[in-house]
Design an enzyme around this catalytic site. Structure first.
Site, PDB file in Angstrom:
ATOM      1  N   THR A  27      94.100   8.429 -13.236  1.00 21.05           N
ATOM      2  CA  THR A  27      94.430   7.471 -12.183  1.00 21.05           C
ATOM      3  C   THR A  27      94.170   7.980 -10.764  1.00 21.05           C
ATOM      4  OG1 THR A  27      96.101   6.539 -13.640  1.00 21.05           O
ATOM      5  CG2 THR A  27      96.319   6.027 -11.313  1.00 21.05           C
ATOM      6  N   GLY A  69      85.532   4.189 -22.313  1.00 25.94           N
ATOM      7  CA  GLY A  69      85.469   4.063 -23.771  1.00 25.94           C
ATOM      8  C   GLY A  69      84.342   3.144 -24.204  1.00 25.94           C
ATOM      9  N   GLY A  90      97.572  13.376 -17.932  1.00 25.26           N
ATOM     10  CA  GLY A  90      98.731  12.541 -17.627  1.00 25.26           C
ATOM     11  C   GLY A  90      99.334  12.851 -16.281  1.00 25.26           C
ATOM     12  N   GLY A 122      99.425   7.646 -14.349  1.00 22.18           N
ATOM     13  CA  GLY A 122      99.722   8.128 -13.007  1.00 22.18           C
ATOM     14  C   GLY A 122     100.873   9.124 -12.991  1.00 22.18           C
ATOM     15  N   LEU A 148      89.479  -2.302 -22.855  1.00 20.97           N
ATOM     16  CA  LEU A 148      88.318  -1.516 -23.286  1.00 20.97           C
ATOM     17  C   LEU A 148      86.985  -2.201 -23.011  1.00 20.97           C
ATOM     18  CD1 LEU A 148      89.985  -0.128 -26.513  1.00 20.97           C
ATOM     19  CD2 LEU A 148      89.527   1.152 -24.435  1.00 20.97           C
ATOM     20  N   ASN A 162      97.620  -0.659 -16.838  1.00 26.89           N
ATOM     21  CA  ASN A 162      96.354  -1.348 -17.022  1.00 26.89           C
ATOM     22  C   ASN A 162      96.276  -1.916 -18.423  1.00 26.89           C
ATOM     23  OD1 ASN A 162      94.032  -0.149 -18.845  1.00 26.89           O
ATOM     24  ND2 ASN A 162      95.179   1.617 -18.053  1.00 26.89           N
ATOM     25  N   CYS A 209      93.735   2.383 -30.388  1.00 23.76           N
ATOM     26  CA  CYS A 209      93.229   1.021 -30.445  1.00 23.76           C
ATOM     27  C   CYS A 209      93.782   0.352 -31.677  1.00 23.76           C
ATOM     28  CB  CYS A 209      91.715   0.987 -30.562  1.00 23.76           C
ATOM     29  SG  CYS A 209      90.936   2.202 -29.563  1.00 23.76           S
TER      30      CYS A 209
END
Ligand SMILES: Cc1cc2nc3c(=O)[nH]c(=O)nc-3n(C[C@H](O)[C@H](O)[C@H](O)COP(=O)(O)OP(=O)(O)OC[C@H]3O[C@@H](n4cnc5c(N)ncnc54)[C@H](O)[C@@H]3O)c2cc1C
Ligand SMILES: Cc1cc2nc3c(=O)[nH]c(=O)nc-3n(C[C@H](O)[C@H](O)[C@H](O)COP(=O)(O)OP(=O)(O)OC[C@H]3O[C@@H](n4cnc5c(N)ncnc54)[C@H](O)[C@@H]3O)c2cc1C
Ligand SMILES: Cc1cc2nc3c(=O)[nH]c(=O)nc-3n(C[C@H](O)[C@H](O)[C@H](O)COP(=O)(O)O)c2cc1C
Ligand SMILES: Cc1cc2nc3c(=O)[nH]c(=O)nc-3n(C[C@H](O)[C@H](O)[C@H](O)COP(=O)(O)O)c2cc1C
Ligand code: FES
Ligand code: FES
Lengths: 243, 304, 304, 243
Positions: free
Chosen positions: C266, C46, C243, C217, C73, C69, C130
């Site tokens: 992931t 990003g 996903g 994940g 960003l 995580n 965000c």
């Protein structure tokens, strides 16, 4: 129970026979165990496996590799430990009086009959159906053995119900029939039982979450309502299941 | 001696490890697998006024570190529960929390009334993740105002501790926790299952007949823990943490996040004795860590 | 010959397997790990107008079949991306989708304008998960009306395909999908990470410094698949499924649910060549299944 | 790479040395590999492990069992296959001119120095710190070996920095110091380097998502800004890390 694996050998081209320690002889042919194949949470659930033999402190299963869980199971080595619960479910219960049993099987559906053979002194007339000859190799000597393959590579070409219907015993209204195998086969056998008015028992398979009756994931509709395959089954009377 | 006792409303539990609804049957199925007196409480399969058959098969499937179920709240109904199950449960000495649900507010209230009257039911857990037939199939647990109203209505007819079990399929769980508190609920339990789906690629059909089902198991633990933490920071009533618990460590995470007790669900399928094992390990952990009262662990998370 | 080509707005991809933002760096890190031309596209980390350092450490942790995580960003910023990364990326022949975000609508629009002007950026993916500083930290992606307005504003300044990436931390994703469609977005990608949490029991501290982070994940696959299916049933524009994809089978599930393409996130960490491997397997699968055009697989789920 | 395990033996009480096939000799001491310990997705991520040796088609690591991943790894058998990527990161880079190296290590922090020893003809003066004697056993013969244990059961009682400070070489401003071990130890050694104006390099550990620079999970703050431990590290110049 965390029994040690005593043996893991191929059985024909598609299956493995796995023997492990087991402390007692208390199980009926048709019953199954639930096996956890890893300590990790993927795969998460236990896998149901029919008991294929139980004697002298040793239990056997016959495993076909289908997906992740059975792949891991089949790669275990002698000396590794398994995580096994059970035995669970209700086994076969042919009438005492019967002296001969018609046993119809497909794929690993043979497993419970191996156990039955070791526990019973009735005459076992076996009908084994497979797609091709790679499905064979799991059969040990039953008293009579009839094969059919869809591609005709071994035995009679066609479905196992064909050789069953061709057998003289099928006309014997006192014959007793047992079946274990793929759903389509069970359904066909069930219809034969009803049509020919033969008594019999079918061993069903359903996805299982627990194996001991609490997740309600393994229901089958019968003429007496919803039943749990893991507790009220896996063996059901022919003519009672609503397919 | 370690004091593992925790309090949910007026009910005291011998320890904070419970089993979750729908994963422990009516308790009886576990009587030969563990000592029901050694766990804090067990929660029954969700009960409705009338017996229910549930959804069509297949209704479970496995997913990475989890499973999806769409049992459809199959249960024996209040009558059979009272006459056939409860007397047998009573003999085990277990602490029993009855999980229940309805399709209308009246059904909820009537179910609660029935359970309130049953000796041997120690607390009620109200499942609000059910489609509300009056509101066009929208879940009871998806509108805080409605949830508060429902909680109030049910609370009016029960003296036993009333636990309200929250759905995680919301944008923000905090208003729902507040709704339960404002409605007079004695405790919150969270979370129920996450809405999920799985496809059998070979047949190109959903693995669950009804397409969608509820995801549970270790996979959902991080989401569950976050939501439980959010609830604990929002309300003063006790919160019971649920979601993916598979070890003592997992249970401790929920307690440290602020949960007063925890429920173990899916892992009962994999390891039927897990509730008793973790209760034992919790006691040993307290000794090793010098914790004399488990309530001091609740909310002990340190944020720098 | 199998036709694996798919279309996202005006952009044609050679196949539907892409890498997901934040898991593939700026593509260059993978140049020695796979052939970037063999995957449909890659999505950059990003980007924001200015370089960002991200959150304090620790900002990742592992969970059952997943990870959390809270990178915050961190990125090199538009300038460095344009001058240092893009020329090198260009040499690899990769199809590049630039993921971007802002803290105000103006920042979003300005970022989009910058990316529109950069040769070698083939499409834009707008991350709306965000915190919106103008709206008091509430996510841009948590209000459909606002999302539609933002999409419109950004779309006004870009001709390149605009993909809007949806957050799963909502009660119902469908209004958000509609908002993107109504706002003129060319495609939807879903899902971003689920808000989660994990605790280190030994130190009684959150495993992620900022307490919460995004769960990704295999663990999230059932939730992601459900949301993607819901989006596909809501809008007519293409949906990119994201996903927990870890195998060809997983990718096919998303396509069958209606996704036009998929992104792998992931699992790039675990198996850096996974995108190329699955693209290859997809081709082989089509041959084996007699599928001549991959677009016939999209939405081929059969509901009984 | 899916190398075959050639050996898995205990090393002292706490560690295991695992050797596996490796096709080339291209790696520097201080570099690490990323190991996937299972095909399943739990545990999901690869585990970073320092290279403890590499020669003749064989790579070695020394593994301490910490959690799930290292437990699975340590239970692998000879003949099993691993899933290894790398080598990754930047290794130690002591000046060519230096003839003696002060190597400070704790726990499995010894691993990269075993590799260094095998690749270097400089004199290696090793300082090994542990909590008690169970942490020992991993050391092979360095040129000089100094031990400290917190409980005094082996070597000097106290911290490894005590025996380091007591060593005459520490006063030699041309000494070069390398360190690998727990964070607390590294920080203390770093302070010594700064205070005593000794040049040195520290090998850091951070949780890693990928190991090759894309997840941005392993950052460390240095005086030149955020750095990725997996790409710009794990070895950093003493005096540059903001602790
Ligand atoms: C009562 C009973 C007895 C069985 N006996 C045997 C036996 O003796 N030998 C043998 O090889 N197999 C037997 N099976 C089938 C065996 O349990 C499945 O093949 C196995 O669970 C598949 O697991 P997997 O991880 O390899 O496949 P996956 O497809 O990865 O499994 C995913 C999930 O689906 C379930 N599942 C998949 N296929 C089946 C199936 N056919 N029946 C039930 N659940 C399934 C799994 O348990 C698991 O939860 C029996 C099944 C039942 C119900
Ligand atoms: C560059 C580098 C080199 C390393 N070299 C070695 C070595 O040679 N021998 C050895 O035994 N160990 C080494 N480690 C530490 C080793 O990677 C961890 O002990 C291991 O990842 C723990 O995994 P686990 O599943 O057993 O523990 P868990 O606690 O279950 O791991 C959970 C997660 O945290 C991460 N994690 C936990 N502890 C650490 C740690 N100390 N450092 C980094 N990540 C961690 C894991 O990778 C995993 O993602 C090294 C770490 C790094 C960063
Ligand atoms: C098969 C199954 C059936 C369930 N039935 C119910 C139920 O009847 N009522 C209810 O409130 N929750 C029910 N749940 C949800 C669990 O009680 C629990 O909230 C959820 O599974 C998360 O916990 P876990 O991850 O430990 O399983 C059920 C869960 C499963 C897996
Ligand atoms: C470490 C990490 C960093 C990420 N950074 C971004 C980002 O910068 N922008 C974005 O839109 N999504 C970001 N994501 C989300 C992923 O693109 C993806 O939507 C999510 O991880 C789910 O896919 P997966 O389960 O395949 O990982 C990030 C994910 C991870 C794991
Ligand atoms: S498998 Fe759970 S009830 Fe039968
Ligand atoms: S471990 Fe992913 S960037 Fe370093």
């Amino acid at each position: 129970m965390k029994p040690k694996i005593l043996r893991n050998v191929p059985m024909g081209k598609r299956y493995r026979m796995i023997d492990f320690e087991w402390p007692d002889d208390n199980a009926q042919p048709g019953q199954f165990v639930m096996i956890r194949v890893t300590d990790s949470v993927d795969p998460l659930l236990r896998r149901p496996m029919s008991i294929a033999g139980l004697a002298n402190g040793r239990m056997s299963i016959v495993c076909a590799v289908l997906g992740k869980g059975t792949a891991i199971l089949s790669e275990k080595s002698e000396g590794d430990f398994l995580d096994v619960t059970g035995p669970y479910g209700v086994g076969f219960n042919p009438p005492e009086s019967e002296t001969a049993l018609l046993c119809v099987m497909g794929g690993v559906g043979t497993a419970p009959f191996l156990f039955l053979k070791s526990r019973s002194n009735k005459k076992i007339i076996a009908f084994y159906g497979a797609a091709d000859k790679d499905g064979l190799g799991i059969q040990t000597k039953f008293d009579e053995m009839h094969f059919s393959t869809v591609d005709g590579s071994v035995g009679t070409k066609g479905l196992v119900t064909d050789i069953l219907l061709a057998h003289p015993e099928i006309k014997n209204k006192n014959a007793f029939l047992l079946a274990c195998g793929p759903k389509g086969m069970l359904k066909a056998v069930d219809q034969i039982c009803v049509r020919e008015k033969i008594q019999g028992e079918l061993s069903l398979e359903e996805r299982m979450g627990c194996g001991f009756g609490v997740c309600l994931g393994c229901m089958v509709e019968t003429d007496e309502g919803n039943k749990r395959v893991c507790v009220e089954g896996p063996v059901f009377k022919a003519g009672t299941v609503k397919w | 001696m370690v004091n593992l006792k925790v309090r949910i409303g007026s009910l005291e539990l011998s320890n904070p490890i419970m089993s979750a609804s729908g994963t422990f049957g009516y308790g009886l199925e576990f009587a030969d697998k563990l000592d029901l007196k050694k766990i804090g409480a067990f929660v029954t399969k969700g009960l409705s006024l009338k017996k229910r058959l549930g959804n069509q098969m297949p209704r479970i499937c496995e997913t990475p570190a989890g499973m999806i179920n769409s049992i459809g709240l199959e249960n024996v109904g209040m009558d059979a529960f009272e006459t056939e199950k409860l007397p047998l449960i009573h003999k085990t000495g277990a602490v029993v929390m009855a999980n229940f649900f309805g399709e209308t507010e009246e059904e909820y209230v009537e179910s609660a009334r029935r359970l309130e009257a049953m000796d041997g039911v120690h607390a009620l857990e109200m499942n609000v993740s059910c489609p509300n037939v009056e509101k066009g199939g929208i879940e009871f647990g998806s509108d805080p105002a409605f949830l508060e109203k429902l909680t109030k209505a049910v609370k009016k007819v029960v003296k036993k501790p009333l636990i309200v079990k929250l759905s995680p399929n919301v944008a923000d769980i905090r208003p729902f926790a507040s709704a339960v508190e404002n409605g007079g609920g004695d405790a919150i339990s969270a979370i129920n299952t996450l809405k999920g789906m799985s496809i059998d690629v070979k047949s190109r059909t959903p693995k669950i007949k009804r397409v969608f089902g509820g995801l549970s198991g270790p996979a959902i633990k991080p989401v569950a823990l976050r939501m439980v933490y959010e609830c604990c920071n929002t309300v003063k009533i006790p919160v019971i943490g649920i979601g993916g618990i598979a070890s003592l460590n997992d249970a401790l995470e929920f307690l440290m996040a602020g949960a007063t007790a925890v429920q173990i669900g899916t892992m009962n399928f994999v390891e039927p004795e897990i509730c008793q094992r973790i209760a034992g390990e919790l006691s040993a952990w307290c000794v090793a860590e010098g914790v004399s009262d488990i309530t001091t662990v609740t909310g002990s998370l340190k944020i720098a």
